[in-house]
Design a protein around this motif. Structure first.
Motif, mmCIF file in Angstrom:
data_model
loop_
_atom_site.group_PDB
_atom_site.id
_atom_site.type_symbol
_atom_site.label_atom_id
_atom_site.label_comp_id
_atom_site.label_asym_id
_atom_site.label_seq_id
_atom_site.Cartn_x
_atom_site.Cartn_y
_atom_site.Cartn_z
ATOM 1 N N ILE A 179 61.529 32.931 54.214
ATOM 2 C CA ILE A 179 60.733 32.439 55.349
ATOM 3 C C ILE A 179 59.727 31.408 54.875
ATOM 4 N N GLU A 180 59.198 31.589 53.685
ATOM 5 C CA GLU A 180 58.178 30.694 53.144
ATOM 6 C C GLU A 180 58.728 29.773 52.065
ATOM 7 N N GLN A 181 59.778 30.234 51.400
ATOM 8 C CA GLN A 181 60.357 29.462 50.298
ATOM 9 C C GLN A 181 61.864 29.345 50.519
ATOM 10 N N PRO A 182 62.301 28.307 51.208
ATOM 11 C CA PRO A 182 63.731 28.156 51.505
ATOM 12 C C PRO A 182 64.594 28.306 50.250
ATOM 13 N N GLY A 183 65.630 29.109 50.381
ATOM 14 C CA GLY A 183 66.528 29.343 49.262
ATOM 15 C C GLY A 183 66.197 30.588 48.467
ATOM 16 N N ALA A 184 65.002 31.163 48.693
ATOM 17 C CA ALA A 184 64.626 32.379 47.962
ATOM 18 C C ALA A 184 65.468 33.557 48.447
ATOM 19 N N THR A 185 65.914 34.376 47.531
ATOM 20 C CA THR A 185 66.754 35.527 47.881
ATOM 21 C C THR A 185 65.986 36.840 47.886
ATOM 22 N N ASP A 186 64.707 36.793 47.545
ATOM 23 C CA ASP A 186 63.922 38.009 47.379
ATOM 24 C C ASP A 186 63.547 38.641 48.713
ATOM 25 N N ILE A 187 63.575 39.971 48.742
ATOM 26 C CA ILE A 187 63.056 40.764 49.857
ATOM 27 C C ILE A 187 61.952 41.653 49.271
ATOM 28 N N VAL A 188 60.739 41.595 49.829
ATOM 29 C CA VAL A 188 59.618 42.329 49.228
ATOM 30 C C VAL A 188 59.022 43.324 50.214
#
Length: 342
Positions: A89-98
């Motif tokens: 949502i904030e960093q396009p391409g990021a795969t992380d779920i926190v």
């Protein structure tokens, strides 16, 4: 030099570990005591001695202590929660779920340590005829244990706090005394004579620095109730509890040199205590002796059942106990997840 007290309570050890001491008989947990405790690790098995921290459930044990409230941490002012939050949502391409959470809890709700700032007494330490509100070793209420903010309720202790206990790295020889096996599951007021019979029958030896655990079976009731403990089981508690009015029992605690008293029941001692034979008295006499006079830590509502069963089946009563509290500056109590290693 300023001295906090001119006279100390009868039977206390104030000043014996130094004028500014905050650890009391936890000072007995020396490197040699820990080395001795490590010799009891023979199987490499571990036992968790904590109840789930949402038990006993509700306010059945203490009307002011509510269960922990666990919730998701807010990520922003728009109400977004930082839980299962995709960083894309904030960093396009990021795969992380926190996920992050926050907890609000009474520090003495479930399995916990009492600090020496938990229970003090009114005592004339200045020898001027006027009692002052004090804690162990003469530390002052309102100054060393700061008064709460009247608007926010914010409070902290500058002395005798749980962070001091945490830095001491509470670890030593645990000794289990099996009240449940000898006295049964129901209410029993345990005095000196009862205790000596049990110690002799089970060949228990208590040495300087030991962390002594009393298994009453109350933790079994708490766990079995799954958060719906019957008040009739808790007030008064249906289990064995120490008789805090028994002076011979308090004398044995003093003479034994133990560093901590621990139980799976509500308060180690019977609550309420037996009536006293004089007007001015502590309503929690064992707490008065241990926390206020002698600097003996108290652990309450621990879970000892599985450990007790294993020790009895192997004809043992000693183990390595590791039980540091949270290093939370200013707190007067702390949850703990103790570990017994055998």
């Amino acid at each position: 030099m300023f001295k906090r007290w001119q006279r100390r309570p009868i039977g206390s050890n104030w000043g014996d570990f130094g004028d500014d001491d905050e650890l009391g008989r936890l000072n007995y947990l020396t490197p040699e005591v820990r080395r001795r405790a490590a010799r009891y690790v023979q199987e490499g098995l571990t036992f968790c001695l904590s109840l789930p921290l949402n038990l006993p459930g509700g306010t059945v044990i203490h009307r002011l202590r509510h269960p922990p409230r666990l919730s998701a941490l807010a990520r922003g002012e728009d109400g977004t929660l930082n839980y299962n939050y995709p960083l894309a949502i904030e960093q396009p391409g990021a795969t992380d779920i926190v996920s992050d959470d926050v907890v609000t809890l009474a520090t003495q709700y479930s399995t916990h340590w009492d600090t020496f700032a938990h229970v003090g007494q009114s005592f004339d330490a200045d020898d001027d005829g006027v009692p002052e509100p004090l804690y162990y070793n003469g530390w002052r209420a309102g100054r060393d244990v700061a008064a709460p903010d009247p608007e926010t309720g914010a409070a902290r202790t500058f002395r005798l706090g749980v962070d001091t206990m945490a830095r001491a790295c509470i670890q030593g020889r645990g000794v289990l005394i099996d009240l449940r096996h000898h006295l049964g599951p129901d209410r029993h007021l345990v005095g000196y004579d009862d205790l000596m019979r049990i110690i002799e029958a089970d060949r228990v030896e208590v040495q300087r620095g030991d962390l002594v655990c009393f298994y009453s079976g109350f933790g079994d009731r708490v766990l079995a109730a799954s958060g719906a403990l019957d008040p009739a089981d808790a007030h008064p508690a249906r289990c064995a509890e120490l008789d805090g009015r028994d002076r011979k029992l308090l004398g044995w605690i003093d003479d034994s040199g133990l560093s901590a008293l621990i139980s799976d029941n509500i308060g180690v001692e019977a609550l309420p205590a037996r009536p006293a034979d004089h007007d001015r008295r502590a309503t929690l006499p064992l707490h008065e002796f241990c926390l206020f006079k002698a600097g003996i830590a108290l652990g309450e509502l621990w879970y000892l059942s599985e450990l007790a069963a294993w020790l009895r089946s192997h004809e043992r009563n000693c183990f390595l106990l590791t039980a540091p509290p949270l290093r939370l500056p200013g707190a007067v109590g702390s949850p703990v997840t103790p570990v017994a290693t055998v």
